[in-house]
Design an enzyme around this catalytic site. Structure first.
Site, PDB file in Angstrom:
ATOM      1  N   SER A  64      -0.564   4.841  57.783  1.00 50.51           N
ATOM      2  CA  SER A  64       0.610   5.899  58.259  1.00 50.51           C
ATOM      3  C   SER A  64       1.571   5.393  59.307  1.00 50.51           C
ATOM      4  O   SER A  64       0.869   5.425  60.488  1.00 50.51           O
ATOM      5  CB  SER A  64       0.243   7.382  58.375  1.00 50.51           C
ATOM      6  OG  SER A  64      -0.196   7.877  57.183  1.00 50.51           O
ATOM      7  N   HIS A  67       4.439   5.393  54.136  1.00 51.29           N
ATOM      8  CA  HIS A  67       3.630   4.149  53.201  1.00 51.29           C
ATOM      9  C   HIS A  67       4.383   3.540  52.175  1.00 51.29           C
ATOM     10  O   HIS A  67       4.715   4.134  50.981  1.00 51.29           O
ATOM     11  CB  HIS A  67       2.192   4.933  52.300  1.00 51.29           C
ATOM     12  CG  HIS A  67       1.226   5.505  53.351  1.00 51.29           C
ATOM     13  ND1 HIS A  67      -0.015   4.730  53.630  1.00 51.29           N
ATOM     14  CD2 HIS A  67       1.260   6.334  54.215  1.00 51.29           C
ATOM     15  CE1 HIS A  67      -0.622   5.358  54.489  1.00 51.29           C
ATOM     16  NE2 HIS A  67      -0.150   6.155  54.767  1.00 51.29           N
ATOM     17  N   HIS A 107      -4.399   7.030  48.925  1.00 51.93           N
ATOM     18  CA  HIS A 107      -5.553   8.012  49.436  1.00 51.93           C
ATOM     19  C   HIS A 107      -6.159   8.842  48.170  1.00 51.93           C
ATOM     20  O   HIS A 107      -5.484   9.063  47.239  1.00 51.93           O
ATOM     21  CB  HIS A 107      -5.273   9.094  50.452  1.00 51.93           C
ATOM     22  CG  HIS A 107      -4.386   8.391  51.538  1.00 51.93           C
ATOM     23  ND1 HIS A 107      -2.826   8.042  51.361  1.00 51.93           N
ATOM     24  CD2 HIS A 107      -4.695   7.875  52.879  1.00 51.93           C
ATOM     25  CE1 HIS A 107      -2.582   7.455  52.577  1.00 51.93           C
ATOM     26  NE2 HIS A 107      -3.802   7.304  53.461  1.00 51.93           N
ATOM     27  N   TYR A 133      -6.730  11.808  48.142  1.00 55.16           N
ATOM     28  CA  TYR A 133      -5.955  12.849  47.760  1.00 55.16           C
ATOM     29  C   TYR A 133      -4.723  12.866  46.607  1.00 55.16           C
ATOM     30  O   TYR A 133      -4.373  13.932  46.377  1.00 55.16           O
ATOM     31  CB  TYR A 133      -5.929  13.685  48.999  1.00 55.16           C
ATOM     32  CG  TYR A 133      -4.675  13.112  49.946  1.00 55.16           C
ATOM     33  CD1 TYR A 133      -3.302  12.986  49.524  1.00 55.16           C
ATOM     34  CD2 TYR A 133      -5.213  12.451  51.158  1.00 55.16           C
ATOM     35  CE1 TYR A 133      -2.576  12.322  50.386  1.00 55.16           C
ATOM     36  CE2 TYR A 133      -4.279  11.880  52.090  1.00 55.16           C
ATOM     37  CZ  TYR A 133      -2.871  11.765  51.472  1.00 55.16           C
ATOM     38  OH  TYR A 133      -1.996  10.997  52.533  1.00 55.16           O
ATOM     39  N   GLU A 134      -4.268  11.625  46.612  1.00 57.61           N
ATOM     40  CA  GLU A 134      -3.268  11.412  46.005  1.00 57.61           C
ATOM     41  C   GLU A 134      -3.579  11.409  44.403  1.00 57.61           C
ATOM     42  O   GLU A 134      -2.502  11.376  43.382  1.00 57.61           O
ATOM     43  CB  GLU A 134      -2.476  10.011  46.126  1.00 57.61           C
ATOM     44  CG  GLU A 134      -1.740  10.072  47.600  1.00 57.61           C
ATOM     45  CD  GLU A 134      -1.353   8.821  48.226  1.00 57.61           C
ATOM     46  OE1 GLU A 134       0.113   8.643  47.568  1.00 57.61           O
ATOM     47  OE2 GLU A 134      -1.725   8.200  49.019  1.00 57.61           O
ATOM     48  N   ALA A 161      -3.784   6.333  60.766  1.00 57.47           N
ATOM     49  CA  ALA A 161      -3.465   7.130  61.803  1.00 57.47           C
ATOM     50  C   ALA A 161      -4.476   8.241  61.754  1.00 57.47           C
ATOM     51  O   ALA A 161      -4.935   8.599  60.577  1.00 57.47           O
ATOM     52  CB  ALA A 161      -1.978   7.699  61.352  1.00 57.47           C
ATOM     53  N   MET A 182      -7.773  10.234  56.561  1.00 59.26           N
ATOM     54  CA  MET A 182      -8.086  10.454  55.291  1.00 59.26           C
ATOM     55  C   MET A 182      -8.229   9.004  54.709  1.00 59.26           C
ATOM     56  O   MET A 182      -7.746   9.105  53.343  1.00 59.26           O
ATOM     57  CB  MET A 182      -6.939  11.427  54.422  1.00 59.26           C
ATOM     58  CG  MET A 182      -6.722  12.733  55.377  1.00 59.26           C
ATOM     59  SD  MET A 182      -5.212  13.638  54.872  1.00 59.26           S
ATOM     60  CE  MET A 182      -5.140  14.887  56.125  1.00 59.26           C
ATOM     61  N   SER A 183      -8.944   8.040  55.333  1.00 54.39           N
ATOM     62  CA  SER A 183      -8.827   6.859  54.424  1.00 54.39           C
ATOM     63  C   SER A 183      -9.892   6.099  55.201  1.00 54.39           C
ATOM     64  O   SER A 183     -10.640   6.298  55.705  1.00 54.39           O
ATOM     65  CB  SER A 183      -7.578   5.972  54.895  1.00 54.39           C
ATOM     66  OG  SER A 183      -7.178   5.741  56.372  1.00 54.39           O
ATOM     67  N   ASN A 206      -2.262  12.640  66.833  1.00 54.50           N
ATOM     68  CA  ASN A 206      -2.005  14.051  67.169  1.00 54.50           C
ATOM     69  C   ASN A 206      -3.454  14.311  67.871  1.00 54.50           C
ATOM     70  O   ASN A 206      -4.676  13.766  67.543  1.00 54.50           O
ATOM     71  CB  ASN A 206      -1.850  14.961  66.128  1.00 54.50           C
ATOM     72  CG  ASN A 206      -2.647  14.481  64.743  1.00 54.50           C
ATOM     73  OD1 ASN A 206      -2.736  13.512  64.248  1.00 54.50           O
ATOM     74  ND2 ASN A 206      -3.613  15.564  64.698  1.00 54.50           N
ATOM     75  N   HIS A 256       2.804  16.043  59.519  1.00 52.72           N
ATOM     76  CA  HIS A 256       2.910  14.615  59.160  1.00 52.72           C
ATOM     77  C   HIS A 256       3.936  14.152  59.801  1.00 52.72           C
ATOM     78  O   HIS A 256       4.008  12.817  60.195  1.00 52.72           O
ATOM     79  CB  HIS A 256       3.004  14.604  57.653  1.00 52.72           C
ATOM     80  CG  HIS A 256       3.125  13.293  56.849  1.00 52.72           C
ATOM     81  ND1 HIS A 256       1.997  12.171  57.114  1.00 52.72           N
ATOM     82  CD2 HIS A 256       4.041  12.362  56.319  1.00 52.72           C
ATOM     83  CE1 HIS A 256       2.039  11.068  56.578  1.00 52.72           C
ATOM     84  NE2 HIS A 256       3.527  11.066  56.090  1.00 52.72           N
TER      85      HIS A 256
HETATM   86  N1  HPA Z   1      -6.647  14.899  60.538  1.00 58.86           N
HETATM   87  C1  HPA Z   1      -6.794  14.305  59.487  1.00 58.86           C
HETATM   88  N2  HPA Z   1      -6.131  13.092  59.160  1.00 58.86           N
HETATM   89  C2  HPA Z   1      -5.247  12.814  60.061  1.00 58.86           C
HETATM   90  C3  HPA Z   1      -5.029  13.509  61.098  1.00 58.86           C
HETATM   91  C4  HPA Z   1      -5.457  14.667  61.338  1.00 58.86           C
HETATM   92  O1  HPA Z   1      -5.472  15.360  62.556  1.00 58.86           O
HETATM   93  N3  HPA Z   1      -3.948  12.841  61.741  1.00 58.86           N
HETATM   94  C5  HPA Z   1      -3.583  11.920  61.185  1.00 58.86           C
HETATM   95  N4  HPA Z   1      -4.426  11.585  59.861  1.00 58.86           N
END
Ligand code: HPA
Length: 277
Positions: free
Chosen positions: A32, A63, A85, A87-88, A115, A216-217, A240, A252
């Site tokens: 990301s 992406h 991902h 989840y997609e 990310a 998530m990857s 974050n 996001h």
């Molecule tokens: N949680 C899960 N996936 C993420 C996060 C998060 O805080 N930041 C970027 N991808």
């Protein structure tokens, strides 16, 4: 696509080889907001996910969902600019396809980036984190790209995972970061299913089991790569602070914004690593 077959892999390889004679030694998967590095690939031949049968399509903002083959820092590279991902809605098998194609084309080293949210309270947005290990939480529950008939041509039924992230590549990344004065954190990454971000209780649980960064990857890709004997370097861009106190909201947009700080740092780090390989 429930499971990958040798034919699935060969078909994808054929489509790519019809357009480029490249024999890449290095594969990269850029997460990301980290895609811009792929724009500087020279003599680039690009494919969108629709060009390659079975290729997992990315639907997420940030992406591009392109495959870029070409040269970077004198190395022939095979770069996923953005990834799909779980989840997609793609299958775990499909997530593994790009890595299998890389293996089939001769890639020996995989550089994966993502990310991630900081679970470690010392980390701040913009930090880079060298992934020293991962926790395969969703894999423990059975969600793994290695489910199904084993592709014995690629690797063993029960692959070792004692050292997923290569020590020599990690040492090289540390050296480059020190030279370039880029602060490089280190820690354990976990992949959750997403797309909902974590609750404060989720995050306290993750902290308790030894997680430093959550995303998530990456984990599925790294497992396929290790199954096939590739050496893996993993780097997270911390986008974050995780919402441990229940006061911080994760978006996001924040993830993409942090990508702007992370991308230049990550570019310096990865280019430095490529020059030394
Ligand atoms: N949680 C899960 N996936 C993420 C996060 C998060 O805080 N930041 C970027 N991808």
């Amino acid at each position: 696509m429930a499971f990958l077959t040798l034919e699935d892999i060969d078909t994808a390889v054929q489509v790519i080889q019809e357009k480029t004679p490249i024999k890449p030694r290095i594969g990269m998967i850029l997460g990301s907001g980290l895609g811009p590095l792929a724009d500087s690939v020279e003599s680039a031949v690009k494919f969108s996910s629709q060009d390659i049968p079975g290729w997992p399509a990315s639907t997420v903002e940030g992406h591009a969902g392109l495959l870029v083959c070409g040269e970077l820092e004198g190395q022939s590279v095979f770069v996923l600019q953005g990834r799909a991902h779980y989840y997609e809605g793609v299958s775990m098998a499909q997530i593994g396809l790009p890595v299998r194609v890389m293996q089939r084309m001769g890639v020996e080293i995989l550089i994966v980036t993502n990310a991630a949210g900081a679970v470690n309270p010392d980390f701040i947005p913009g930090d880079l984190m060298l992934i020293t290990d991962h926790i395969n939480l969703i894999g423990m529950a059975g969600l793994t790209p290695l489910r199904g008939p084993n592709l014995a041509e690629y690797g063993p039924r029960f692959p070792d995972m004692s050292q997923v992230y290569d020590r020599d590549l990690s040492a090289l990344a540390r050296e480059i970061a020190t030279e370039a004065e880029i602060p490089l954190r280190e820690g354990v990454y976990i992949c959750l299913g997403g797309p909902a971000f974590e609750t404060p209780a989720d995050l306290r649980f993750l902290r308790g089991i030894g997680v430093d960064a959550v995303g998530m990857s990456t984990v599925a890709e790294a497992i396929v790569a290790r199954h096939g004997g590739m050496r893996v370097l993993g780097v997270s861009g911390i986008s974050n602070k995780a919402n441990l106190d229940g006061e911080t909201i994760t978006t996001h947009e924040e993830v993409l914004e942090a990508g702007k700080v992370i991308t230049p740092r990550l570019s310096v780090l990865i280019r430095g690593v490529l020059r030394q390989l």
